[in-house]
Design a protein around this motif. Structure first.
Motif, mmCIF file in Angstrom:
data_model
loop_
_atom_site.group_PDB
_atom_site.id
_atom_site.type_symbol
_atom_site.label_atom_id
_atom_site.label_comp_id
_atom_site.label_asym_id
_atom_site.label_seq_id
_atom_site.Cartn_x
_atom_site.Cartn_y
_atom_site.Cartn_z
ATOM 1 N N LEU A 127 0.831 -1.204 0.000
ATOM 2 C CA LEU A 127 0.000 0.000 0.000
ATOM 3 C C LEU A 127 0.870 1.261 0.000
ATOM 4 C CD1 LEU A 127 -2.750 1.361 0.088
ATOM 5 C CD2 LEU A 127 -2.717 1.103 2.582
ATOM 6 N N ALA A 128 1.908 1.276 0.828
ATOM 7 C CA ALA A 128 2.802 2.436 0.887
ATOM 8 C C ALA A 128 3.508 2.658 -0.453
ATOM 9 C CB ALA A 128 3.822 2.255 2.008
ATOM 10 N N LEU A 129 3.894 1.582 -1.111
ATOM 11 C CA LEU A 129 4.543 1.714 -2.432
ATOM 12 C C LEU A 129 3.559 2.228 -3.479
ATOM 13 C CD1 LEU A 129 6.757 -1.496 -2.458
ATOM 14 C CD2 LEU A 129 7.557 0.879 -2.368
ATOM 15 N N GLN A 130 2.300 1.783 -3.396
ATOM 16 C CA GLN A 130 1.286 2.291 -4.325
ATOM 17 C C GLN A 130 1.061 3.786 -4.115
ATOM 18 O OE1 GLN A 130 -2.115 -0.230 -3.604
ATOM 19 N NE2 GLN A 130 -1.259 -1.926 -4.789
ATOM 20 N N GLN A 131 0.989 4.203 -2.855
ATOM 21 C CA GLN A 131 0.814 5.625 -2.557
ATOM 22 C C GLN A 131 2.020 6.430 -3.041
ATOM 23 O OE1 GLN A 131 0.148 5.407 1.682
ATOM 24 N NE2 GLN A 131 -2.078 5.364 1.442
ATOM 25 N N ALA A 132 3.216 5.900 -2.808
ATOM 26 C CA ALA A 132 4.436 6.589 -3.243
ATOM 27 C C ALA A 132 4.498 6.695 -4.759
ATOM 28 C CB ALA A 132 5.666 5.860 -2.701
ATOM 29 N N THR A 133 4.068 5.650 -5.449
ATOM 30 C CA THR A 133 4.034 5.683 -6.912
ATOM 31 C C THR A 133 3.080 6.769 -7.391
ATOM 32 O OG1 THR A 133 4.584 3.340 -7.059
ATOM 33 C CG2 THR A 133 3.530 4.322 -8.985
ATOM 34 N N GLY A 134 1.918 6.882 -6.751
ATOM 35 C CA GLY A 134 0.965 7.933 -7.101
ATOM 36 C C GLY A 134 1.540 9.321 -6.861
ATOM 37 N N THR A 135 2.234 9.490 -5.747
ATOM 38 C CA THR A 135 2.854 10.782 -5.433
ATOM 39 C C THR A 135 3.903 11.133 -6.478
ATOM 40 O OG1 THR A 135 2.472 10.505 -3.072
ATOM 41 C CG2 THR A 135 4.209 12.046 -3.714
ATOM 42 N N LEU A 136 4.741 10.162 -6.827
ATOM 43 C CA LEU A 136 5.782 10.423 -7.836
ATOM 44 C C LEU A 136 5.178 10.730 -9.198
ATOM 45 C CD1 LEU A 136 8.425 7.736 -6.842
ATOM 46 C CD2 LEU A 136 8.567 10.221 -6.515
ATOM 47 N N ALA A 137 4.093 10.037 -9.546
ATOM 48 C CA ALA A 137 3.422 10.307 -10.823
ATOM 49 C C ALA A 137 2.840 11.716 -10.832
ATOM 50 C CB ALA A 137 2.332 9.270 -11.080
ATOM 51 N N ALA A 138 2.244 12.130 -9.724
ATOM 52 C CA ALA A 138 1.686 13.480 -9.636
ATOM 53 C C ALA A 138 2.790 14.530 -9.726
ATOM 54 C CB ALA A 138 0.900 13.642 -8.327
ATOM 55 N N GLN A 139 3.911 14.273 -9.072
ATOM 56 C CA GLN A 139 5.037 15.204 -9.144
ATOM 57 C C GLN A 139 5.586 15.291 -10.561
ATOM 58 O OE1 GLN A 139 7.743 13.712 -6.187
ATOM 59 N NE2 GLN A 139 6.654 14.704 -4.506
ATOM 60 N N ALA A 140 5.652 14.159 -11.242
ATOM 61 C CA ALA A 140 6.140 14.155 -12.624
ATOM 62 C C ALA A 140 5.182 14.933 -13.515
ATOM 63 C CB ALA A 140 6.297 12.727 -13.136
ATOM 64 N N GLY A 141 3.875 14.766 -13.265
ATOM 65 C CA GLY A 141 2.884 15.513 -14.034
ATOM 66 C C GLY A 141 2.997 17.001 -13.799
ATOM 67 N N ALA A 142 3.257 17.388 -12.562
ATOM 68 C CA ALA A 142 3.405 18.813 -12.245
ATOM 69 C C ALA A 142 4.637 19.387 -12.924
ATOM 70 C CB ALA A 142 3.496 19.014 -10.734
ATOM 71 N N ARG A 143 5.680 18.588 -13.055
ATOM 72 C CA ARG A 143 6.904 19.058 -13.709
ATOM 73 C C ARG A 143 6.727 19.173 -15.209
ATOM 74 N NH1 ARG A 143 9.592 15.491 -9.823
ATOM 75 N NH2 ARG A 143 9.552 13.867 -11.395
ATOM 76 N N GLN A 144 5.648 18.611 -15.738
ATOM 77 C CA GLN A 144 5.447 18.635 -17.173
ATOM 78 C C GLN A 144 4.471 19.730 -17.598
ATOM 79 O OE1 GLN A 144 4.474 14.737 -18.541
ATOM 80 N NE2 GLN A 144 6.442 13.895 -17.963
ATOM 81 N N ARG A 145 4.269 20.712 -16.775
ATOM 82 C CA ARG A 145 3.427 21.855 -17.146
ATOM 83 C C ARG A 145 4.326 22.989 -17.627
ATOM 84 N NH1 ARG A 145 -1.745 21.407 -16.206
ATOM 85 N NH2 ARG A 145 -2.464 19.817 -14.762
ATOM 86 N N CYS A 146 3.868 23.682 -18.632
ATOM 87 C CA CYS A 146 4.622 24.807 -19.181
ATOM 88 C C CYS A 146 4.722 25.905 -18.128
ATOM 89 C CB CYS A 146 3.918 25.339 -20.430
ATOM 90 S SG CYS A 146 4.693 26.842 -21.072
ATOM 91 N N PRO A 147 5.929 26.384 -17.852
ATOM 92 C CA PRO A 147 6.071 27.436 -16.850
ATOM 93 C C PRO A 147 5.480 28.773 -17.306
ATOM 94 C CG PRO A 147 8.181 26.945 -17.870
ATOM 95 C CD PRO A 147 7.207 25.945 -18.386
ATOM 96 N N MET A 148 5.236 28.925 -18.595
ATOM 97 C CA MET A 148 4.687 30.182 -19.119
ATOM 98 C C MET A 148 3.159 30.218 -19.011
ATOM 99 S SD MET A 148 7.473 31.716 -20.266
ATOM 100 C CE MET A 148 7.270 32.775 -21.643
ATOM 101 N N CYS A 149 2.494 29.123 -19.443
ATOM 102 C CA CYS A 149 1.038 29.150 -19.494
ATOM 103 C C CYS A 149 0.361 28.080 -18.655
ATOM 104 C CB CYS A 149 0.563 29.025 -20.940
ATOM 105 S SG CYS A 149 0.844 27.384 -21.622
ATOM 106 N N GLY A 150 1.128 27.123 -18.140
ATOM 107 C CA GLY A 150 0.566 26.066 -17.316
ATOM 108 C C GLY A 150 -0.011 24.899 -18.101
ATOM 109 N N ALA A 151 0.041 24.967 -19.433
ATOM 110 C CA ALA A 151 -0.485 23.868 -20.254
ATOM 111 C C ALA A 151 0.401 22.637 -20.100
ATOM 112 C CB ALA A 151 -0.545 24.292 -21.720
#
Length: 165
Positions: A127-151
């Protein structure tokens, strides 16, 4: 120290190795415990979750050079763990460990063995690994937003390569 050394084929030799040049000993898996080794970033996040529950934690070993975290689990020779870069060590496998009270070279205990044989519950680790995987995926998604427009954009643009929006 006694509980950990008992996994050695020669507990006295194990203790001498811990006090020797490398400060480590090679111990077999599958008798007293199995070991689940995961990438460091995933393992540290999972450990944070596991330490927040009221259950006593099992031993956790970190390898600073390999960038891995190893959770000690009850022996389960038929156990299967599936995931990217997941390694499950059971009967027939060996792990190098420092003495419970110290670090040795690249190896250090994040949670040292408590001497009583306490191990992690596999379902809690899963369960902890599943939660950590979700957190890392969300962080990766946040890093993939354009810093200019957020797209949402490709990773290259976020790292400063590619055309602006």
């Amino acid at each position: 120290m006694e509980w950990l050394a008992a996994a050695s084929t020669d507990p006295r030799a194990c203790k001498r190795e811990w006090h020797g040049e490398t400060g480590t000993a090679l111990l077999s898996c599958g008798r007293f415990w199995d070991v689940l080794s995961v990438p460091e970033e995933l393992g540290v996040l999972a450990l944070d979750s596991l330490l927040s529950i009221p259950q006593a934690p099992g031993p956790v070993l970190a390898d600073a050079v390999a960038h891995r975290v190893a959770f000690f689990l009850p022996p389960d020779p038929d156990g299967r763990w599936i995931g990217a870069d997941i390694r499950y060590l059971t009967t027939g496998s060996w792990i190098t460990v420092p003495a419970p009270h110290r670090a040795a070279g690249r190896l250090r205990w994040l949670v040292p063995p408590d001497g009583s044989g306490t191990l992690f519950v596999p379902a809690a680790v899963e369960l902890a690994l599943q939660q950590a995987t979700g957190t890392l995926a969300a962080q990766a998604g946040a890093r993939q937003r354009c810093p200019m427009c957020g797209a949402l954009t490709g990773r290259a643009r976020v790292q400063g390569v590619g055309r602006p929006c």
